[in-house]
Design an enzyme around this catalytic site. Sequence first.
Site: not given
Length: 715
Positions: A559, A682, A645
């Site tokens: 991320s 995610h 996501d």
Amino acid sequence: MTRPPVARRESFEHCEHGVTRPDPYHWMRHSTSDLLENLAAERAFYDSACAHLHSLVSTVKAEMVSRVPDADVSPTWRRSRFSYYTRHLAGSDYGQLVREIHGSETDSIPNPDFEGGSRDENRTPLLSGQVVLDIGSLADDSGYLDLGLTLVSPDEDLLAYSVDTAGDEVFTLRFRDLRTGADLDDVVPRSYYGGAWSADSAWFFYTVHDEAYRPHEVWRHRLGTPVEDDVRVLVEPDERFELTLRQSRSGDVVLILAESRDTGETWAVDAHSPESPARSVGGRRRGVLYRAEHVRDETGPGRLLLVTNDEAPEFRLVDCPVPLDADQDHRTWREVRPEDPAERLERVDAFAGHVVMSLRSGSEHRLRIVPADDLAGPGTVLASRFPAGAVHLARNTAYDASAVTVTDRAHVEPPVWSDVDLASGKVEDRLREGAPGHDPTRYVTERMSFPAPDGTLVPATVIRHRDTRLDGTAPALLYGYGAYEATEEPDWDPALPSILDRGVVYVHTHVRGGGEGGRGWWLDGRLEHKHRTFSDHLAVADGLDGLVDGTRIATRGLSAGGLLQGAVLSQRPGRWRAVVAEVPFVDVVTTMFDAATPLTVTEWDEWGDPRKREEFDWMLAYSPYDNLPPAGGRPDLLVTGAVHDPRVMVREPAKWVAALRASDPEWSPRCLFRCETGAGAHVGPSGRFGHLAYEAEVLAWVLDRLGVHGGPVAR
């Protein structure tokens, strides 16, 4: 497949502040059949390119699974009538929430099925107890399952729980009658994390997120009534702010927090009068954050303890009255513990006679226990028993407790739960998580520091097998994040020994932008200082030269940590042997211009607002999609993404991969894109074994790229 997919290019240009940015993959912003076909082709190429790793993946996965007990049980936490715990049955991907009546005959029977770990006197046998929620039974055909919340009502007759089976963090909220085991007809189709019960167990408060996945409303549901009749308690109109919701441990107050990156406001609702309005605790002032905890007073409504940065960069503790009416002067705060610049005060947890403070000191997480009538006193400080470890408060639901359970964790140490007497500070170990075949003494954990270009010392946790020497011959895998003042605390990972046993040195870099060094560490790595996150990570890699093999360094992050990987790939491609960028935030400028994209507006205070020229220039200088590395000399690259996501849109890694490939066709087969085209989240697949299978794939690829083959070479 010997050649990767080639994504379609279309002529398109962004023009902001007189700067033109070509974007030939702009068409990927919408989830079209063309995009889905591209993602499916990418996944097929990844599967084909990694086919030679199947044996290694199977071996590594088997090693990881062997370190996970077939069955395990957590420590218990007590409510007024029952004790609760979670357990995994043999071979199960998901756990069960179980409870026992206090004082049952099985309370002190040791668990014969628990493999590894010491006896927990409060733990019940593996197959006894009432199953409150069998999480695995909630799964559908999607292959993904996640819980948003599980909250037992104050009378312990009801359970609120929410489920996501797609990975998009849209949770369906349900209620179960624990007397019968049947679910009620009440179903809330869209909810988010966080919830709270009224004191009489008749009402439930929950949050709802908008189409940009911003939790912006709090609603109140009366059990047994149509969901259509639910009442909106609070709405947050400012798109920079998100709402979170929780119940105080005392059970007397429902607390609602609206927070941006640097400003916050808390509201309180009387849990004994759930239809009363939410009242602000201290208003909202730009740059001031505060979070509340309730302290009960038997003769009145009690008071609130506030952890705040008001006139205290590393936060101080103040108190104030509980706001019960609109005319109350609730904005008068009284300092009860001043700021200590050497400590970052993170939160407080109140119990009947004591307060537990969570803090960061010396880059480590610690606890301080103080009497409720001496909040400024030194109290009892608890630090980890492990090198570079961390102590946290575990799940403690009883307000009138005389002792609390804490957990002590480290990278190669399975967690240890201990009971701590609040009055004396006496610590008594209760349970150690099982890890069959794992011997922590085989590994060495050290904290090192490396100078950044501006002279700041960047800490890093360096972990290796005791037989692996830091003599410049071993390969290394770096991991970094560095955003939001978030701290990825050390935690036992059954996957980690599989690379350590093969002679790889694991290095967790604590770069600026994270919270390892307190609030100032974050401030030094956000907005106009964001470049320091990347230079810190590179400084650690450069500082490792001579300790590890500088030609065999891999780096990994997820991320915002994926942005870190994209940036250091662009800035120093020759530094790395391999890069793993998981769900990477790499199209920074374009995304931060798009207010409709989830998280964009709430993150202008983290990255900057590109509508302002100066802030546009900050981001454009490092955005990986806008700063591709030169052709030739690039490392091998593994990128991940997920169609569902909601935090990093799948178009970001898809566009980046396509642009990287087009800019260096000869290198392009060494760029792999592992995309979850079905249900997936995610952070990857769900379930304890499902996620280990994913880890085995990633680590097998890293080992292969570092030239480490076969089984463990160190014993």
